[in-house]
Enzyme design. Structure first.
Site, PDB file in Angstrom:
ATOM      1  CB  SER A 210      21.705  73.792  43.968  1.00  0.00           C
ATOM      2  OG  SER A 210      22.082  72.434  44.784  1.00  0.00           O
ATOM      3  CD  GLU A 211      27.601  72.963  47.393  1.00  0.00           C
ATOM      4  OE1 GLU A 211      28.676  72.092  48.004  1.00  0.00           O
ATOM      5  OE2 GLU A 211      27.537  73.718  48.233  1.00  0.00           O
ATOM      6  CG  ASN A 212      23.590  70.252  42.566  1.00  0.00           C
ATOM      7  OD1 ASN A 212      23.181  71.054  43.206  1.00  0.00           O
ATOM      8  ND2 ASN A 212      22.864  69.201  42.027  1.00  0.00           N
TER       9      ASN A 212
END
Length: 213
Positions: A49-51
């Site tokens: 997940s890019e976060n």
């Protein structure tokens, strides 16, 4: 004409079937985030997940949510065994640097040549939000799109040419819709399978681009 459509859970499970064992996979905002809950038995897939999470697990049971453990859609998630956390810079370096095998993204439109439009429409009531999509399509070699086949008004989303601002040119590998699965080839969309109960003629009738067999 009545068409048989998969619901979001069924569509997520269908996408998960095609993700190979050992893959590193980014899940885009919205419908794609559900794919992590449907890893086939005996297969290990490492979801990104890019976060800042590598090793995203399925959604937590009701009442077991951790408010500090969310994905890029701000959806509560769990951490798979061995998961790692890191800052945005490292996360985007993974995406841009070719370290992710597959990205599963949503879309407003996909063109028959693989052009992707998923960050802005022409409707000013829906502000544009590119997120990390442009970074993903330039850094990830295989882009799966998970989407509804048509808009709410019945207009097609699989087009000869996108009319919305583009996220990437010729980047889509395969499209999973509630009505069918289609590969993007040099000749255009090629049918992989129809959702059971649908005919090719019926799906073609709600698709602007030609579907090859």
């Amino acid at each position: 004409m009545t068409l048989t459509a998969l619901d979001d859970a069924q569509l997520a499970a269908r996408v998960a079937q095609d993700i190979p064992d050992g893959s590193y996979v980014n899940l885009g905002i919205g419908k794609p985030t559900h794919v992590s809950g449907y890893v086939p038995e005996g297969r290990e897939v490492i979801y990104h997940s890019e976060n800042g999470i590598l090793g995203v697990g399925p959604s937590p049971a009701p009442g077991c949510e951790d408010p500090e453990l969310i994905d890029a859609s701000k959806r509560y998630v769990t951490a798979a065994p061995g998961a790692a956390y890191f800052e945005h810079c490292d996360s985007f370096a993974m995406m841009r640097g070719g370290h992710i095998d597959i990205a599963v993204l949503g879309a407003y439109q996909v063109a028959e040549n693989g052009d992707l439009a998923n960050w802005a429409t022409l409707d000013e009531t829906y502000p544009p939000a590119v997120g990390g999509a442009m970074d993903l399509v330039v850094g990830v070699p295989k882009i799966f799109v998970m989407m509804r086949h048509v808009n709410r008004d019945g207009s097609p989303k699989l087009l000869k040419q996108c009319t919305y601002p583009l996220t990437g040119l010729g980047v889509v590998s395969r499209v999973y819709t509630d009505l069918a699965v289609l590969d993007v080839t040099p000749e255009g969309f090629r049918l992989v399978e129809l959702t059971p109960g649908n005919s090719l003629d019926a799906v073609q009738a709600v698709t602007e681009a030609r579907i090859l067999t």
